[in-house]
Enzyme design. Structure first.
Site, PDB file in Angstrom:
ATOM      1  N   LYS A  50       0.823  -1.211   0.000  1.00  0.00           N
ATOM      2  CA  LYS A  50       0.000   0.000   0.000  1.00  0.00           C
ATOM      3  C   LYS A  50       0.862   1.268   0.000  1.00  0.00           C
ATOM      4  CE  LYS A  50      -3.502  -2.604  -0.205  1.00  0.00           C
ATOM      5  NZ  LYS A  50      -4.300  -3.242   0.819  1.00  0.00           N
TER       6      LYS A  50
HETATM    7  C1  LIG Z   1      -5.327  -4.291   1.164  1.00  0.00           C
HETATM    8  C2  LIG Z   1      -6.776  -4.132   1.154  1.00  0.00           C
HETATM    9  C3  LIG Z   1      -7.573  -4.553   2.226  1.00  0.00           C
HETATM   10  C4  LIG Z   1      -7.055  -5.358   3.370  1.00  0.00           C
HETATM   11  O1  LIG Z   1      -6.022  -4.774   4.075  1.00  0.00           O
HETATM   12  P1  LIG Z   1      -4.969  -5.689   4.886  1.00  0.00           P
HETATM   13  O2  LIG Z   1      -4.153  -4.701   5.594  1.00  0.00           O
HETATM   14  O3  LIG Z   1      -4.203  -6.487   3.879  1.00  0.00           O
HETATM   15  O4  LIG Z   1      -5.754  -6.567   5.802  1.00  0.00           O
HETATM   16  C5  LIG Z   1      -8.925  -4.273   2.169  1.00  0.00           C
HETATM   17  N1  LIG Z   1      -9.473  -3.634   1.132  1.00  0.00           N
HETATM   18  C6  LIG Z   1      -8.746  -3.238   0.075  1.00  0.00           C
HETATM   19  C7  LIG Z   1      -9.414  -2.514  -1.049  1.00  0.00           C
HETATM   20  C8  LIG Z   1      -7.380  -3.484   0.051  1.00  0.00           C
HETATM   21  O5  LIG Z   1      -6.668  -3.100  -1.031  1.00  0.00           O
END
Ligand SMILES: *Cc1c(COP(=O)(O)O)cnc(C)c1O
Length: 391
Positions: A194
């Site tokens: 991210k």
């Molecule tokens: C990455 C992501 C999640 C989940 O986040 P984690 O930190 O991996 O649990 C949820 N929704 C979206 C759209 C994501 O890209």
């Protein structure tokens, strides 16, 4: 993992799909935490929460162990459960749908707008509202604002909660305000891929102080230790007034988060440049669609650079050609409603969401991250042009 299903290891690629930017600031911050001897959520985590709240323009924020934990806390704190329905996009990472299903409620998947705008259609959401609907989860695909004014209006008129899955858009100023802070609850992810990457981590923001309080309690076993300490002066005893989780982050990831937050704004500017280079470099390729082209480049977190190819077969061949050129690409996302568990439990089938299925089978993500060098950007553009020219 929402890693786009890549198969090769990092070293095999000339240009990776993702690479977190980890520098001396992160290393120093982690070393300081380790030397302090305090590893579980404490002062550094609180500092991270305050700094994030500042960046997001809200009063307070609650740091958690993942974006999925953030979504689960939102669902639980809103009291969503058996018999309830929650409308959300199928074109998303499956975490939100899983948390709704685990609560006992039913995820009701809505269509996306189309190949130019991959976030959820407010018109289709409106058509799926029933007397069982309790909430809407919208997702800001790639860092671009979803149809927030229309969704907020629907939520208000029908008395529904609006949850923003802002995993792609930390502290991002959109056309409508900061993403994650417009609905009732905003959930962020700090997974390694991210924009703000700590490995595993997340954040929740909520408009109502009562809801924030509930989320904070549920994060840590629904302990009433603070109230206990206040009212009886006896912090060693506590009560439990609900059924909670341990969704706390830790000081190591919070320290990385603080360092990443300091670099977030400059990183966003670099992402904008890359997106402008991609848009310019690929604009004349008839047959390749570039979503969000009409959106102002200033108003997105630019988490992903999606392109849309004409058919699924063409996509497979195109991704193979990119791989041969050493360029890693990804798919964001396979539609949630067609996963086995969702077909079996909720009765979805191929054809249930034709617009979403069409977009999902034609989409490819190109590499987009802060440390992508100008030379690498040119390599990707050249590889795409060559792969497309050879089709
Ligand atoms: C990455 C992501 C999640 C989940 O986040 P984690 O930190 O991996 O649990 C949820 N929704 C979206 C759209 C994501 O890209």
């Amino acid at each position: 993992m929402d890693d786009g299903g890549e198969v090769k290891t990092m070293s095999n690629w000339k240009v990776n799909l993702y690479r977190p930017r980890i520098g001396p600031a992160e290393a120093d911050a982690v070393a300081a935490v380790l030397r302090s001897g305090w590893l579980s959520a404490g002062a550094v985590t609180r500092q991270f929460e305050e700094a994030f709240a500042d960046a997001a323009g809200v009063d307070d924020a609650i740091a958690v162990s993942s974006g999925t934990a953030a979504l689960q806390l939102a669902v639980q704190a809103l009291g969503i459960g058996p018999g309830d329905e929650v409308i959300m996009p199928s074109l998303s990472f499956v975490a939100g749908a899983s948390m709704v299903a685990l609560s006992g409620a039913a995820p009701v998947f809505a269509e996306v707008n189309g190949a130019d705008d991959l976030s959820m259609s407010a018109t289709d959401v409106a058509a799926r509202i029933t007397e069982r609907t309790r909430a809407i989860i919208t997702m800001h695909y790639g860092g671009y604002a979803s149809a927030l004014p229309a969704l907020a209006d629907l939520a208000r008129r029908h008395g529904l909660a609006l949850i923003e899955d802002s995993a792609h858009a930390p502290a991002t100023m959109s056309e409508y305000g900061r993403l994650g802070t417009i609905g009732d609850v905003g959930c962020y992810s700090f997974f390694a891929t991210k924009n703000l990457a700590v490995g595993e981590g997340g954040m929740v923001v909520a408009r109502s102080p009562e809801l924030r309080d509930r989320i904070r309690r549920l994060r840590s076993h629904a302990l009433t230790v603070d109230a206990q300490a206040r009212h009886r002066g006896s912090p060693s005893s506590y009560d439990v007034d609900g059924f909670g989780f341990n969704h706390r982050p830790n000081e190591v990831t919070s320290a990385i988060g603080l360092a990443q937050l300091n670099a977030l704004a400059s990183g966003q500017r670099r992402r904008q440049e890359i997106v402008q280079d991609y848009r310019r470099g690929l604009a004349d390729l008839a047959g390749i669609g570039i979503p969000y082209l009409t959106r102002d480049v200033e108003h997105s977190a630019h988490h992903l650079f999606p392109i849309i190819l004409p058919t699924e077969a063409v996509r497979a061949e195109f991704q193979n050609r990119l791989a041969e050129a050493g360029i890693q690409s990804g798919i964001h996302y396979p539609p949630s409603h067609l996963f086995t568990a969702y077909q079996q439990r909720f009765g979805y089938r191929a054809g249930s969401l034709p617009v979403t299925e069409d977009v999902c089978s034609h989409q490819v993500s190109l590499p987009l991250y802060v440390d992508l060098s100008p030379v690498e950007v040119e390599l990707v553009i050249a590889a795409v042009r060559q792969a497309w020219g050879a089709m």
